[in-house]
Structure formats: structure tokens, C-alpha cells
Scaffold this motif. Structure first.
Motif, PDB file in Angstrom:
ATOM      1  N   ALA A 147       0.834  -1.215   0.000  1.00  0.00           N
ATOM      2  CA  ALA A 147       0.000   0.000   0.000  1.00  0.00           C
ATOM      3  C   ALA A 147       0.863   1.257   0.000  1.00  0.00           C
ATOM      4  O   ALA A 147       1.851   1.338   0.729  1.00  0.00           O
ATOM      5  CB  ALA A 147      -0.919  -0.016   1.212  1.00  0.00           C
ATOM      6  N   VAL A 170      -2.321  -3.936 -13.546  1.00  0.00           N
ATOM      7  CA  VAL A 170      -3.313  -3.190 -12.751  1.00  0.00           C
ATOM      8  C   VAL A 170      -3.818  -4.079 -11.617  1.00  0.00           C
ATOM      9  O   VAL A 170      -3.915  -3.648 -10.458  1.00  0.00           O
ATOM     10  CB  VAL A 170      -4.483  -2.704 -13.647  1.00  0.00           C
ATOM     11  N   GLU A 171      -4.100  -5.325 -11.942  1.00  0.00           N
ATOM     12  CA  GLU A 171      -4.600  -6.270 -10.932  1.00  0.00           C
ATOM     13  C   GLU A 171      -3.567  -6.420  -9.808  1.00  0.00           C
ATOM     14  O   GLU A 171      -3.889  -6.361  -8.623  1.00  0.00           O
ATOM     15  CB  GLU A 171      -4.835  -7.615 -11.634  1.00  0.00           C
ATOM     16  N   ALA A 173      -1.095  -4.287  -8.937  1.00  0.00           N
ATOM     17  CA  ALA A 173      -0.917  -3.060  -8.142  1.00  0.00           C
ATOM     18  C   ALA A 173      -2.092  -2.856  -7.186  1.00  0.00           C
ATOM     19  O   ALA A 173      -1.897  -2.635  -5.983  1.00  0.00           O
ATOM     20  CB  ALA A 173      -0.768  -1.859  -9.073  1.00  0.00           C
ATOM     21  N   HIS A 174      -3.300  -2.930  -7.726  1.00  0.00           N
ATOM     22  CA  HIS A 174      -4.471  -2.614  -6.902  1.00  0.00           C
ATOM     23  C   HIS A 174      -4.706  -3.653  -5.807  1.00  0.00           C
ATOM     24  O   HIS A 174      -5.165  -3.311  -4.722  1.00  0.00           O
ATOM     25  CB  HIS A 174      -5.705  -2.429  -7.792  1.00  0.00           C
ATOM     26  N   SER A 175      -4.357  -4.913  -6.086  1.00  0.00           N
ATOM     27  CA  SER A 175      -4.570  -5.942  -5.056  1.00  0.00           C
ATOM     28  C   SER A 175      -3.639  -5.701  -3.862  1.00  0.00           C
ATOM     29  O   SER A 175      -3.867  -6.224  -2.782  1.00  0.00           O
ATOM     30  CB  SER A 175      -4.334  -7.338  -5.641  1.00  0.00           C
ATOM     31  N   GLY A 177      -2.840  -2.479  -2.924  1.00  0.00           N
ATOM     32  CA  GLY A 177      -3.090  -1.118  -2.433  1.00  0.00           C
ATOM     33  C   GLY A 177      -2.147  -0.089  -3.033  1.00  0.00           C
ATOM     34  O   GLY A 177      -2.030   1.029  -2.540  1.00  0.00           O
ATOM     35  N   LYS A 179      -0.706   2.309  -6.349  1.00  0.00           N
ATOM     36  CA  LYS A 179      -1.226   3.023  -7.517  1.00  0.00           C
ATOM     37  C   LYS A 179      -0.421   2.583  -8.736  1.00  0.00           C
ATOM     38  O   LYS A 179       0.727   2.149  -8.614  1.00  0.00           O
ATOM     39  CB  LYS A 179      -1.070   4.541  -7.335  1.00  0.00           C
ATOM     40  N   GLY A 198      -8.102   0.450 -16.148  1.00  0.00           N
ATOM     41  CA  GLY A 198      -8.233   0.881 -14.755  1.00  0.00           C
ATOM     42  C   GLY A 198      -6.970   1.474 -14.148  1.00  0.00           C
ATOM     43  O   GLY A 198      -6.840   1.502 -12.921  1.00  0.00           O
ATOM     44  N   ASP A 200      -4.309   4.329 -12.781  1.00  0.00           N
ATOM     45  CA  ASP A 200      -4.617   5.528 -12.002  1.00  0.00           C
ATOM     46  C   ASP A 200      -4.191   6.809 -12.704  1.00  0.00           C
ATOM     47  O   ASP A 200      -4.851   7.830 -12.579  1.00  0.00           O
ATOM     48  CB  ASP A 200      -3.928   5.438 -10.631  1.00  0.00           C
TER      49      ASP A 200
END
Ligand SMILES: Cc1ncc(COP(=O)(O)O)c(C=O)c1O
Length: 388
Positions: A147, A170-171, A173-175, A177, A179, A198, A200
Motif C-alpha cells: 500500500a 493493474v490487478e 498493483a491494486h490488489s 493497495g 497506484k 483501470g 490511475d
């Protein structure tokens, strides 16, 4: 004519390039006038004057009252209206691609930057942040990402024009937390739109395809979040990262023809790569050992990500030795031997001239708007004039 603005995405890119800033016109000139003033007089009505402390300068108004050029001026406002429309978000323009990259690092201020190969200058900027704030640079999609970190993907990548799987990045990075930022310099819309996956924030060196004439330096960050845009503008105003008036004016002029340039360049590159690839497979050119381009990638994600059938107009080849790579540019008549890419004129670069991290036999080609058959004839003659 219907007024269009940054939030109007109904028109297609070709029309937006010409009209997305119509509603910002202050005079009746068809061509955008060049505003050179760094300062703008205050309202002549004293009752309308607001003290600095009573103005909320962190919020961008739809129509700005101009005060001082570092914080905004009529040309920058219009170029941002067009870029916002073409790039499908809220665009903030900078004095170069690297200023845009450092603007994003300043705003996100991550502990870790997860970054792969790609433009060496971005790694140089990251080293400055390491010196200033202890930023830790880790490999792309490294297990340590968590994160508050920032993942930076360059796709298609410099210098080969090969694609990285954005949905997967993207999956990842976002999983965790984190950007995710994409450097999409090599393939602006309509070739790809990273927001569909998706991400940022998107960055471009506008010096390349958006500018397109090898005569201006600029960069751009694009976000879907108006609060992020406002914060970027605030940082840019204080750090002085905005481009000068003439550069922005040149950029706006260039955006009028952006769609036709990028499509012509990408079509030309597709034809040249197809010819080089078949020459390689048939052993027609003894010195040619490799051709890199997304059109030759076979992974399924590539055509999902770049779904127009067109790929980056910039790609790379390898030849049998560094000596041959060094000589090839001097044999060409329609390619300048120069660094950079994205302009209307074709360029070739023995990449070891500017990037210490690539194979010594690698040449990067940036295809322009000349006739594709002429470019192929020029390349064929030059490649056949050299022997192993
Ligand atoms: C992929 C990529 N990103 C960023 C940059 C930096 O852009 P600028 O030269 O406008 O600072 C470049 C420059 O070549 C580039 O190729």
C-alpha cells in the motif's frame, strides 16, 4: 458550431483535436493567437478584487481568471482542454515528459517505485528521488510492492515498441493497495487507452507523437480524478513545471493534425515491420538478426490492449555487430540519425549513443509520414550495402 469542452467525449479524436478548445476562444481568430504575457491585469472593478488568502487556488475553475503565467495562461488552458478530450481524462501539461514523471512522483510520494526496463531518463529521475527522500526502486511487479507504493509501466516500451500486459499489472498493483502509472508515450490514443484497464494515471512525453514535429518539449499527466488534477496543478504552479507559452502554442497547433499523423505513422511502421520480418525469415538480408515490434507479439493480451490493428510507429532491429549498427544510419537517405521519436520525419538511432542498457547491435527506428514504399526501398538498399 457546437461548443465543446474537456468533459465532452462525444466527438471523435480527429474532431476533438481541432475543436475541443473552441469554447475557450477569447477572440475571433481561427488560429489560436500566441499569448506571451506572464502577468494579467486584475479586474478594474475594485469590488471584485479578492485577496490571495480569500482565493482557493487549489481548485481549478472551469474558466480560469488568469493572474500569473506560472499558475496558468490562455494557451495552456486551451491545450489542456484538447489533451483532456483526446486522452480521456483531466490533463495537466508540463515542460517535458520527465517533468511530468517527476510531477507524478512528487504527488504520490511513494516509498517504493516498482519499475521495469524502459526510458532510461525515468530511472534517472527516480535516482534523484532516492537521494532526496529515500525512494526505493524495485523491479516491475516485485513481491515487496504494498500500500502506498507506485507501479510504473511503460507500454509499448522504449526502445523495442513491445507491449506489457496492463490488465495483469493493474490487478497486481491494486490488489496490494498500490497506484499504477502508465507511460503511454509510444502509443497515444487511438492506438491504446490505458484507462480502459483501470490505471490511475497516464503520462506522455508530448515531445513525441502529440507534438509530432521535433520542435517542442512538453509532457502531460492525465487522471480521471479532478482532485488529483487540482493537486497536480497546485504542485506544478509552485515547482514551476509548466511549459512556456510558445511551446504550448506549438503543441496546440500540432494537436490539430494529431490523429492523421499518428495513424499514418503507425500504418507506415506496420508495413515496414512486415517487410523486415519477412526479410528476416527468408534470410534475404544477411546482417539483420532481430526485429522487435508489438505487431509480432503473439500473446493474447496484445491485441486486446491495442485493438485498432495499429501499433507504435517506433520499434527496433538488431544487426550482426555493433560496427554494422554504427554504420547503418550513414547509408540511409530518408532517415536522420538522431535520438527522439514521434516526429513527421523518420529517424534511426544506433541506440548505444544514448542508452547504455541495450544490446550494442540495436537500432531504434521512429517512422514518420513519408511514403512507406520509399522508406522500405531506402532501408533495403542500406541494409544490403553492408556485409557481415
Ligand atoms: C517513453 C518515454 N518516456 C518519457 C520520455 C521523456 O520525455 P521528454 O524528453 O519529453 O522529457 C521519453 C523521451 O524519449 C520517452 O521515450
Amino acid at each position: 458550431m457546437t461548443a465543446t469542452g474537456p468533459s465532452d467525449f462525444d466527438l471523435q479524436i480527429a474532431s476533438l483535436g481541432v475543436h475541443a478548445d473552441d469554447s475557450y476562444a477569447m477572440v475571433s481568430d481561427v488560429a489560436m493567437p500566441l499569448h506571451v504575457s506572464t502577468t494579467f491585469h486584475y479586474d478594474s472593478d475594485p469590488t471584485k478584487l479578492k485577496r490571495a488568502k480569500d482565493r482557493d487556488s487549489s481548485v481549478k475553475e472551469e474558466k480560469t481568471t488568469f493572474i500569473y503565467s506560472r499558475f496558468g495562461n490562455p494557451v495552456t488552458e486551451r491545450v489542456e482542454a484538447v489533451l483532456s478530450s483526446i486522452l480521456n481524462g483531466h490533463a495537466v501539461v508540463y515542460s517535458s515528459g520527465l517533468t511530468a514523471f517527476s510531477g507524478a512522483l512528487t504527488y504520490y510520494n511513494p516509498k517504493r517505485l516498482s519499475i521495469g526496463d524502459g526510458y532510461h531518463g525515468c530511472h534517472g529521475v527516480a535516482r534523484i528521488f532516492t537521494r532526496l527522500s529515500g525512494l526505493e526502486k524495485v523491479p516491475l511487479l516485485d513481491d515487496s510492492v504494498s500500500a502506498g507504493d507506485l507501479v510504473h509501466v511503460e507500454t509499448p516500451i522504449n526502445p523495442t515498441g513491445l507491449c506489457t500486459d496492463l490488465a495483469k499489472a493493474v490487478e497486481f498493483a491494486h490488489s496490494r493497495g498500490a497506484k499504477i502509472m502508465v507511460d503511454a508515450t509510444f502509443a497515444p490514443p487511438p492506438l491504446q487507452d490505458p484507462f480502459e484497464f483501470g490505471v490511475d494515471i497516464v503520462m506522455h512525453s508530448a515531445t513525441k507523437y502529440l507534438g509530432g514535429h521535433s520542435d517542442l518539449l512538453a509532457g502531460v499527466l492525465v487522471t480521471k480524478d479532478p482532485h488529483v488534477r487540482d493537486a497536480l496543478l497546485q504542485d506544478r504552479g509552485l515547482l514551476g513545471g509548466a511549459p512556456g507559452n510558445f511551446e504550448t502554442w506549438l503543441l496546440l497547433r500540432s494537436l490539430r493534425t494529431f490523429k492523421m499523423r499518428i495513424e499514418t505513422q503507425a500504418k507506415n511502421a506496420g508495413k515496414i515491420v512486415a517487410w523486415l520480418d519477412s526479410a528476416l525469415k527468408n534470410n534475404d538480408i544477411p546482417i539483420l538478426t532481430k526485429v522487435y515490434h508489438a505487431s509480432l507479439q503473439t500473446e493474447e493480451f496484445v491485441t486486446k490492449q491495442m485493438n485498432t490493428g495499429l501499433f507504435s510507429p517506433t520499434f527496433a532491429i538488431e544487426v550482426a555487430s555493433p560496427e554494422i549498427a554504427k554504420s547503418l544510419p550513414s547509408k540511409l537517405k530518408l532517415f536522420h540519425h538522431a535520438t527522439s521519436l514521434g516526429g513527421v520525419e523518420s529517424l534511426i538511432e544506433w541506440r548505444a549513443m544514448s542508452d547504455p542498457n541495450v544490446p550494442e547491435g540495436l537500432l531504434r527506428l521512429s517512422i514518420g509520414v513519408e511514403d512507406a514504399e520509399d522508406l522500405i526501398a531506402d532501408l533495403k538498399a542500406a541494409l544490403l550495402s553492408l556485409t557481415v
